[in-house]
Design an enzyme around this catalytic site. Structure first.
Site, PDB file in Angstrom:
ATOM      1  N   ARG A 239      35.461  34.584  46.235  1.00 48.67           N
ATOM      2  CA  ARG A 239      37.003  34.900  46.397  1.00 48.67           C
ATOM      3  C   ARG A 239      37.911  34.990  44.716  1.00 48.67           C
ATOM      4  NH1 ARG A 239      35.759  37.007  50.580  1.00 48.67           N
ATOM      5  NH2 ARG A 239      36.502  36.466  52.521  1.00 48.67           N
ATOM      6  N   GLU A 268      44.121  41.123  44.639  1.00 43.75           N
ATOM      7  CA  GLU A 268      43.471  42.399  45.159  1.00 43.75           C
ATOM      8  C   GLU A 268      44.572  42.998  45.793  1.00 43.75           C
ATOM      9  OE1 GLU A 268      39.649  42.239  47.162  1.00 43.75           O
ATOM     10  OE2 GLU A 268      39.135  40.390  45.675  1.00 43.75           O
ATOM     11  N   HIS A 287      35.468  44.749  45.870  1.00 48.05           N
ATOM     12  CA  HIS A 287      35.128  43.929  47.069  1.00 48.05           C
ATOM     13  C   HIS A 287      34.041  44.301  47.987  1.00 48.05           C
ATOM     14  CE1 HIS A 287      36.940  40.217  49.440  1.00 48.05           C
ATOM     15  NE2 HIS A 287      35.521  40.349  49.597  1.00 48.05           N
TER      16      HIS A 287
END
Ligand code: NAP
Length: 330
Positions: A239, A268, A287
């Site tokens: 993450r 993000e 991602h």
């Protein structure tokens, strides 16, 4: 039969399965997440919620949904959900472990190889028509991977799968951190548990595979990065907020580490200012860790299976708070 909200596009198959089970499904067939206010309104009458990692399920959302029984996250990471608050309100929460482990490890290793052998830079070089002559020592000299030391920060399911690729496929020595010793993986791969400073000091490639928690947020700052070898690479497929992105950019610019490969970002879908302009020794992906068609479909199917179990009073196979099953009936 329950009212179920599916917050974003998950494909028709999963929705169909929920409807076939008799549930009344509100399907938001959209790839944009709702705003917090929209989510609070949409979830108001729901008993079941299927959500993605871009849906923040916090106390405001939980308070707005008094009938909610179960949240099925279509992701293994669940830092987007306030699990403690859900548990306190008797709301079951599930995730989608295992089905994405190998796919995400493949991606981590793809990024590791891409940064070590400078694949995106080489690709851009060719497309810019810059390949004029073969050189013994070209500008795009890379790093050896075979036989190097791989440090896994968080040797869980995905971390172990990355370690396996390194040890068995590339003859790498594996060092790792985890909250507990992983003796089976130690025996299988000769992996060695060390402290984080020791892992940083010795590793040529550092792969981040811990979940995002209050302990791991900003685990990697300039201070941490300075403990790595100047010839080392950082790979983050866990993450974004585990790495302080501005510090990583400084570390790359100042040559504190050799390179980095990132699949996830602190804020993000944005990258920290300046990162997009960093073309050398940085590989970035949007991602995509679990993003193969097969695996994404399995994730949806797993989430739906979990939700169906939870709504029918059973323990979902991947319940994160199974202790609350049946609590409301007691
Ligand atoms: P997992 O099996 O739970 O593994 C996480 C590991 O981290 C565990 O071994 C845990 O140790 C360790 N850990 C937790 N806190 C730690 C700490 N403070 N210091 C050191 N180690 C710590 O989870 P997983 O299935 O491998 O998934 C890992 C993460 O990958 C997910 O949480 C998710 O955020 C991310 N992910 C990203 C993508 C993507 O698309 N890029 C895809 C899938 C997953 P113990 O086992 O000893 O508790």
């Amino acid at each position: 039969m329950a009212k179920v909200l599916v917050t974003q596009q998950i494909g028709d198959e999963g929705v169909q399965k929920l409807r076939e089970a008799g549930h009344v499904v509100t399907y938001r067939d959209d790839t944009e997440p709702m705003t917090p206010a929209e989510l609070q309104t949409a979830v108001r009458h729901s008993e079941g919620l299927v959500c993605l990692l871009t849906d923040r399920v916090d106390t405001a959302v939980l308070d707005a949904a008094p009938n909610l029984k179960m949240i099925a996250n279509v992701a293994v990471g669940y830092d987007n959900i306030d699990l403690a608050a859900a548990t306190q309100r008797g709301v079951l929460v599930s995730n989608t472990p295992d089905v994405l482990t190998e796919t995400t490890a493949d991606h981590a290793f793809a990024l590791l190889l891409a940064i070590a052998r400078r694949i995106p830079e080489a690709d851009a070089f060719m497309r810019a028509d810059k390949y004029e002559k073969f050189e013994m020592f070209p500008p795009l000299l890379g790093l050896d991977v075979y036989g190097k030391t791989l440090g896994i920060v968080g040797l869980g399911r995905i971390g172990a799968a990355v370690a396996r690729r390194g040890a068995l496929g590339f003859g790498m020595k594996v060092l790792y951190t985890a909250t507990e010793a992983k003796t089976a993986v130690e025996q299988e791969l000769g992996a060695e548990r060390v402290t984080l400073p020791e892992l940083l000091r010795q590793s040529d490639f550092v792969s981040i595979n811990v979940p995002l928690t209050s302990e791991t947020r900003h685990l990697f700052t300039l201070d941490t990065l300075r403990q790595m070898k100047p010839t080392a690479c950082l790979i983050n497929t866990a993450r974004g907020p585990i790495v302080k992105e501005a510090d990583l950019l400084t570390a790359l610019r100042e040559g504190i580490i050799w390179g980095a490969a990132l699949d996830v970002f602190e804020d993000e879908p944005r990258m920290v200012s300046g990162l997009a302009q960093q073309h050398e020794r940085l590989v970035v992906a949007p991602h995509l860790g679990s993003a193969t068609g097969e695996t994404r479909r399995k994730m949806v199917d797993t989430a739906v299976t979990n939700l169906l179990a939870g709504l029918s009073g059973q323990t979902p196979p991947n319940a994160l708070n199974p202790e609350i099953v049946g609590q409301a009936d007691e």
